[in-house]
Design a protein around this motif. Structure first.
Motif, mmCIF file in Angstrom:
data_model
loop_
_atom_site.group_PDB
_atom_site.id
_atom_site.type_symbol
_atom_site.label_atom_id
_atom_site.label_comp_id
_atom_site.label_asym_id
_atom_site.label_seq_id
_atom_site.Cartn_x
_atom_site.Cartn_y
_atom_site.Cartn_z
ATOM 1 N N TYR A 74 0.538 -1.060 0.042
ATOM 2 C CA TYR A 74 -0.016 0.169 -0.018
ATOM 3 C C TYR A 74 0.944 1.294 -0.030
ATOM 4 N N ASN A 75 0.547 2.291 -0.550
ATOM 5 C CA ASN A 75 1.151 3.541 -0.724
ATOM 6 C C ASN A 75 0.404 4.408 -0.024
ATOM 7 N N ILE A 76 0.751 5.759 -0.071
ATOM 8 C CA ILE A 76 0.058 6.639 0.667
ATOM 9 C C ILE A 76 -1.166 7.178 -0.381
ATOM 10 N N PRO A 77 -2.462 7.028 -0.036
ATOM 11 C CA PRO A 77 -3.490 7.280 -0.788
ATOM 12 C C PRO A 77 -3.600 8.563 -1.170
ATOM 13 N N TYR A 78 -3.121 9.615 -0.444
ATOM 14 C CA TYR A 78 -3.426 11.060 -0.994
ATOM 15 C C TYR A 78 -2.018 11.491 -1.527
ATOM 16 N N GLY A 79 -1.212 10.503 -1.717
ATOM 17 C CA GLY A 79 0.331 10.896 -2.501
ATOM 18 C C GLY A 79 1.388 11.091 -1.771
ATOM 19 N N GLY A 80 2.391 10.400 -1.807
ATOM 20 C CA GLY A 80 3.589 10.571 -1.240
ATOM 21 C C GLY A 80 4.289 12.022 -1.080
ATOM 22 N N SER A 294 -9.523 9.978 0.785
ATOM 23 C CA SER A 294 -8.339 9.515 -0.136
ATOM 24 C C SER A 294 -8.423 8.021 -0.523
ATOM 25 N N ALA A 295 -8.613 7.244 0.577
ATOM 26 C CA ALA A 295 -8.547 5.758 0.250
ATOM 27 C C ALA A 295 -9.503 5.415 -0.591
ATOM 28 N N PHE A 296 -10.554 5.992 -1.161
ATOM 29 C CA PHE A 296 -11.303 5.837 -2.288
ATOM 30 C C PHE A 296 -10.811 6.277 -3.441
ATOM 31 N N GLY A 297 -9.612 6.869 -3.596
ATOM 32 C CA GLY A 297 -9.053 7.213 -4.762
ATOM 33 C C GLY A 297 -7.619 6.650 -4.990
ATOM 34 N N TYR A 298 -7.263 5.549 -4.412
ATOM 35 C CA TYR A 298 -5.989 4.958 -4.419
ATOM 36 C C TYR A 298 -5.411 4.767 -5.976
ATOM 37 N N THR A 303 2.412 3.366 -10.107
ATOM 38 C CA THR A 303 1.986 4.633 -10.873
ATOM 39 C C THR A 303 2.574 5.809 -10.103
ATOM 40 N N ASP A 304 2.359 6.058 -8.950
ATOM 41 C CA ASP A 304 2.968 7.149 -8.017
ATOM 42 C C ASP A 304 4.326 7.451 -8.376
ATOM 43 N N ARG A 305 5.321 6.213 -8.216
ATOM 44 C CA ARG A 305 6.774 6.332 -8.162
ATOM 45 C C ARG A 305 6.956 6.536 -9.695
ATOM 46 N N LEU A 306 6.410 6.167 -10.695
ATOM 47 C CA LEU A 306 6.904 6.428 -11.991
ATOM 48 C C LEU A 306 6.547 7.978 -12.172
ATOM 49 N N ILE A 307 5.363 8.514 -11.962
ATOM 50 C CA ILE A 307 4.952 9.807 -12.212
ATOM 51 C C ILE A 307 5.743 10.887 -11.273
ATOM 52 N N THR A 308 6.236 10.297 -10.118
ATOM 53 C CA THR A 308 6.990 11.227 -9.348
ATOM 54 C C THR A 308 8.413 11.217 -10.137
ATOM 55 N N LYS A 309 8.954 10.347 -10.677
ATOM 56 C CA LYS A 309 10.265 10.291 -11.551
ATOM 57 C C LYS A 309 9.871 11.419 -12.770
ATOM 58 N N PHE A 310 8.860 11.170 -13.451
ATOM 59 C CA PHE A 310 8.360 11.678 -14.606
ATOM 60 C C PHE A 310 8.335 13.183 -14.437
ATOM 61 N N LEU A 311 7.849 13.686 -13.435
ATOM 62 C CA LEU A 311 7.586 15.126 -13.182
ATOM 63 C C LEU A 311 8.856 15.916 -12.662
ATOM 64 N N SER A 312 9.778 14.997 -12.093
ATOM 65 C CA SER A 312 10.986 15.563 -11.160
ATOM 66 C C SER A 312 11.903 16.234 -12.283
ATOM 67 N N ASP A 313 11.787 15.825 -13.626
ATOM 68 C CA ASP A 313 12.611 16.339 -14.525
ATOM 69 C C ASP A 313 12.106 17.567 -15.172
ATOM 70 N N HIS A 314 12.437 18.700 -14.252
ATOM 71 C CA HIS A 314 11.517 20.026 -14.792
ATOM 72 C C HIS A 314 12.097 20.583 -16.162
ATOM 73 N N GLU A 315 13.165 20.149 -16.604
ATOM 74 C CA GLU A 315 13.494 20.683 -17.884
ATOM 75 C C GLU A 315 13.022 19.947 -18.919
ATOM 76 N N TYR A 316 12.787 18.582 -18.905
ATOM 77 C CA TYR A 316 11.716 18.030 -19.890
ATOM 78 C C TYR A 316 10.311 18.261 -19.788
ATOM 79 N N ILE A 317 9.850 18.581 -18.774
ATOM 80 C CA ILE A 317 8.158 18.744 -18.555
ATOM 81 C C ILE A 317 8.213 20.039 -19.071
ATOM 82 N N ASP A 318 8.728 21.110 -18.692
ATOM 83 C CA ASP A 318 8.640 22.409 -19.270
ATOM 84 C C ASP A 318 8.696 22.269 -20.960
#
Length: 444
Positions: A74-80, A294-298, A303-318
């Motif tokens: 289980y991960n944090i339901p409202y996002g790590g 938020s437990a109803f929106g897990y 997915t959370d880990r991949l998207i964290t990595k995806f969003l962390s590259d600010h140069e790519y995102i921008d």
């Protein structure tokens, strides 16, 4: 023997199945593919930015990891904290915020549909009304009402008043009528940039909305899901301004009454990842309530880990956002030129994935003739009606193989309007436009 009856709420929900669900069935059965099914239905209806698909796939495949032990938990339901920190960074880089957004202000959900439903539970009692300017996002009735039993109440406006402060009089009348019936209004739901009009509310209009909400003790939900899909400027369309950028918000409304929605689906082209977020920096109680729900929106831990990595590259995102906005601008210009050439009425826009257009009455005449419902002598009397709009919608989807949702799905005050998504491959877009013209000009 008979099974027990379903609940009253579930029986009501079954009567309000959105029209889009019917269209998804058609698309599933006969989806267009350039190679394998070139005569299939082109999806120019669902608001998804598929133009950046190859960019996204390349990036996601390059950063995808093997599964690790924590992905099985289980991960944090409202996002790590790391995920919420990267989401906060999006606001802080792109929304011109007055005060930096903190990860503690954010609740992550499995899409904005869930966030909207959570807000309905948090802000409304069953039967309370949510006022929404119409035309409006077609799924709100389902999102607000199917389980939370809030009542989505579109306030139908003349199209020319949609971006005018004069529309407040319609909201005053709607609220008065609801209260006279013994019901309550609890929420004002606004989308800026607007769906389906593709325009942002001018500041003076939002000021009028906030004053109205304050006077009547209403919450305001600001859905800014298309905030980073603003692709142009126009003298006739106001620039987008996030409510987070207002230095004087408290002059019009208690900021604790305002909550903001955003997510991955539209600006980032990641509909299938099902991730949205609600932001309430001025109301910690509301944030805590949303986290309780938020437990109803897990979402999956991976997915959370991949998207964290995806969003962390600010140069790519921008950079990706700039590419997306450029492609949106190009396709919109292409569509607008086509519509002008064929004298099809539409609303100029500067944001989003779609254009709001009115098909000529010839589309209606052709469909009725095809169905044997019209003789030549009756053509001059044909008008857009609710029934005729649905007949044309089905004809265009099933026989001309283009899916575009009809105006009544958006509670349009006029019939004959449709929403055309232009954020698709340009070659596919050209085919869709040609097929639409055939629907308007072909004889039976």
């Amino acid at each position: 023997m008979t099974a027990p009856e379903l609940s009253a709420g579930s029986q009501t929900a079954m009567t309000k199945l959105p029209l889009v669900f019917k269209a998804i069935g058609w698309l599933t059965e006969n989806l267009y593919d350039k190679e394998s099914n070139p005569s299939g239905i082109i999806n120019a209806g669902i608001a998804a930015n598929t133009m950046i698909k190859s960019h996204l796939l390349d990036r996601l495949n390059s950063i995808s990891d093997k599964f690790i032990p924590s992905d099985l938990e289980y991960n944090i339901p409202y996002g790590g904290a790391k995920l919420r920190s990267e989401i906060a960074a999006i606001f802080n880089r792109h929304f011109n915020v007055v005060e930096p957004v903190s990860e503690e202000d954010i609740t992550v959900t499995n899409g904005c549909t869930t966030a909207i439903e959570m807000l309905a539970f948090a802000l409304c009692n069953p039967g309370d009304h949510v006022l929404i300017p119409a035309p409006c996002y077609l799924a709100l009735e389902n999102d607000l009402g199917s389980r939370a039993q809030a009542v989505a109440t579109p306030v139908k406006l003349p199209l020319e008043e949609s971006m005018s402060a004069n529309q407040i009089s319609y909201f005053e009348q709607a609220l008065s009528d609801i209260e006279a019936s013994g019901d309550k209004v609890k929420v004002l739901f606004l989308m800026s940039p607007h769906n389906p009009l593709g325009a942002s509310y001018p500041r003076k209009v939002l000021q009028a909305f906030f004053k109205f909400a304050s006077e009547h003790n209403l919450y305001v939900v600001m859905d800014e899901i298309y905030a980073l899909s603003v692709f142009g400027q126009s003298n006739s369309v106001a620039p987008f301004e996030s409510v987070l950028s207002w230095t004087d918000l408290d002059s019009y409304i208690d900021p604790a009454s305002v909550v903001i929605l955003h997510g991955l689906s539209k600006d980032f082209g990641l509909n299938g990842f099902r991730m949205g977020w609600a932001l309430s920096p001025w109301n910690k109680d509301l944030t805590n309530v949303l986290r309780c729900y938020s437990a109803f929106g897990y979402r999956p831990a991976y997915t959370d880990r991949l998207i964290t990595k995806f969003l962390s590259d600010h140069e790519y995102i921008d950079s990706m956002l700039q590419i997306s906005q450029s492609m949106l601008a190009s396709n919109y210009k292409h569509v607008a030129k086509f519509l002008d050439q064929h004298a099809i009425r539409y609303i100029p826009c500067t944001a989003g994935h779609f254009v709001w257009l009115q098909l000529p009455i010839s589309a209606c005449i052709n469909t009725l003739r095809k169905l044997g419902r019209l003789g030549d002598k009756d053509a001059a009397d044909v008008k857009w009606t609710a029934e005729n709009e649905i007949l044309v919608w089905e004809d265009i989807a099933r026989n001309h193989c283009v899916y575009i949702p009809p105006g009544q799905s958006f509670f349009s005050v006029e019939y004959g309007w449709f929403r055309l998504t232009f954020s698709i491959d340009k070659d596919d877009l050209d085919i869709a436009l040609d097929r639409l013209i055939q629907a308007c000009t072909a004889s039976a």
